[in-house]
Design a protein around this motif. Sequence first.
Motif, PDB file in Angstrom:
ATOM      1  N   PHE A 240      -4.489   5.975   0.383  1.00 58.20           N
ATOM      2  CA  PHE A 240      -4.284   4.803   0.078  1.00 58.20           C
ATOM      3  C   PHE A 240      -4.439   3.865  -0.888  1.00 58.20           C
ATOM      4  N   GLU A 241      -3.239   3.943  -1.688  1.00 59.47           N
ATOM      5  CA  GLU A 241      -3.800   2.895  -3.128  1.00 59.47           C
ATOM      6  C   GLU A 241      -3.301   1.532  -2.869  1.00 59.47           C
ATOM      7  N   GLY A 242      -3.690   0.378  -3.499  1.00 61.83           N
ATOM      8  CA  GLY A 242      -3.143  -0.778  -3.635  1.00 61.83           C
ATOM      9  C   GLY A 242      -2.562  -1.265  -4.708  1.00 61.83           C
TER      10      GLY A 242
ATOM     11  N   LYS B 201       3.413  -3.036   3.726  1.00 65.60           N
ATOM     12  CA  LYS B 201       2.541  -4.420   3.736  1.00 65.60           C
ATOM     13  C   LYS B 201       1.449  -4.461   4.328  1.00 65.60           C
ATOM     14  N   ASP B 202       1.397  -3.808   5.551  1.00 67.78           N
ATOM     15  CA  ASP B 202       0.282  -3.579   6.420  1.00 67.78           C
ATOM     16  C   ASP B 202      -0.063  -2.166   6.964  1.00 67.78           C
ATOM     17  N   LEU B 203      -1.431  -1.714   6.199  1.00 70.76           N
ATOM     18  CA  LEU B 203      -1.212  -0.207   6.199  1.00 70.76           C
ATOM     19  C   LEU B 203      -1.608   0.057   7.487  1.00 70.76           C
ATOM     20  N   LYS B 204      -2.777  -0.840   8.016  1.00 69.15           N
ATOM     21  CA  LYS B 204      -2.971  -1.004   9.235  1.00 69.15           C
ATOM     22  C   LYS B 204      -2.118  -0.584  10.298  1.00 69.15           C
ATOM     23  N   LEU B 205      -1.088  -1.568  10.507  1.00 71.65           N
ATOM     24  CA  LEU B 205       0.022  -1.604  11.775  1.00 71.65           C
ATOM     25  C   LEU B 205       0.674  -0.179  11.314  1.00 71.65           C
ATOM     26  N   ARG B 206       1.031  -0.075  10.349  1.00 69.09           N
ATOM     27  CA  ARG B 206       2.022   0.636   9.878  1.00 69.09           C
ATOM     28  C   ARG B 206       0.645   2.481  10.161  1.00 69.09           C
TER      29      ARG B 206
ATOM     30  N   TYR C  81       0.834  -0.797  -0.036  1.00 71.59           N
ATOM     31  CA  TYR C  81       0.438  -0.182   0.324  1.00 71.59           C
ATOM     32  C   TYR C  81       1.363   1.052   0.670  1.00 71.59           C
ATOM     33  N   VAL C  82       0.183   2.168  -0.808  1.00 75.58           N
ATOM     34  CA  VAL C  82       1.060   3.202  -0.994  1.00 75.58           C
ATOM     35  C   VAL C  82       0.241   4.416   0.131  1.00 75.58           C
ATOM     36  N   TYR C  83       0.742   5.689   0.611  1.00 71.96           N
ATOM     37  CA  TYR C  83      -0.266   6.230   1.802  1.00 71.96           C
ATOM     38  C   TYR C  83      -0.016   6.907   2.166  1.00 71.96           C
TER      39      TYR C  83
END
Length: 85
Positions: free
Chosen positions: A50-52, A22-27, A4-6
């Motif tokens: 964000f984009e996947g 790799k882990d948007l929620k954790l980041r 994910y790019v955010y």
Amino acid sequence: MWYYVYVLKSQKDGKFYTGYTKDLKLRFEQHTNGEVSSTKDRRPLVLIYFEGCLNQQDATHREKYLKTHHGKMFLGNRLKSYLTG
């Protein structure tokens, strides 16, 4: 596996931070908790975009693009209604 790019927006200084993970929620939790040195003094932060991507190489290329002048223009147009209130 997705990458994910955010984009985060600092509610303290109004500036943006762009990254990938790799882990948007954790980041995002790491940013929120002050565990990321580049954003810990700019909290609170809001995830505004964000984009996947299907692989890490695409995500890093997209991140680099979004940090360019043209990438910032793209985000400004994409988020026009959000940014203008």
